[in-house]
Write a protein that holds these residues in place. Sequence first.
Motif: not given
Length: 143
Positions: A84-87, A7-14, A45-51, A27-29
Motif C-alpha cells: 500500500f502506497r497511499g495516505n 510525505k504526502l502533506h506538508e504538515d506530516a510528521i515523520v 497521517l499524511g504519510l505513505a510507507f514502504k517497509p 504516529v501523528s495526524t
Amino acid sequence: MKVQIKKLHEDAIVPTQNFEKDVGVDVSTVEEGTLQPNERKVFKLGLAFKPERGYEMQIRPRSGIASKKGVTVLNSPATIEPTFRGNVGVLLYNAGSEPFHVKKGSRIAQAVFKEYEENVDVEVVDDLDETSRGSKGWGSSKM
C-alpha cells in the motif's frame, strides 16, 4: 530494518523512535476533529510507507490515551499492507465518557514493523490432530 516514508502533506510528521530500542514509533495526524463518546473516525497521517521486504506495518493504540481517555485504535492491530502506497489512516474509537479532541500534529497511535511470511501454503485436509483444548473456544479456558 529500513522504512522508506513519503510525505504526502506538508504538515506530516515523520515518526521516529522516542527511545533507543523502542519497538514502536508514535504516529501523528495531519487532521483535526472531535470524537464523541462511542464514535469512530479515521485520521490521516499524511504519510505513505514502504517497509523492507518481508515486513508489514501494524498500527496500535498508544497506552497513554487509551488509559487516560479511553481512546483506542478500533481494528488493533491494524495491518498496513506492505504494498500500500497511499495516505495511511488510523481508525480511532472513543470508548470514554468525554469528547476527545484531536489536534493537527497529535500523536494518535504507534506503528510497529513486524516480520511476516510472504508465501503461505494452504492445504485442505479431512482431519486435524486432536489436542486437549479441542474445539473449546470463547470463555472456555480454566481460570
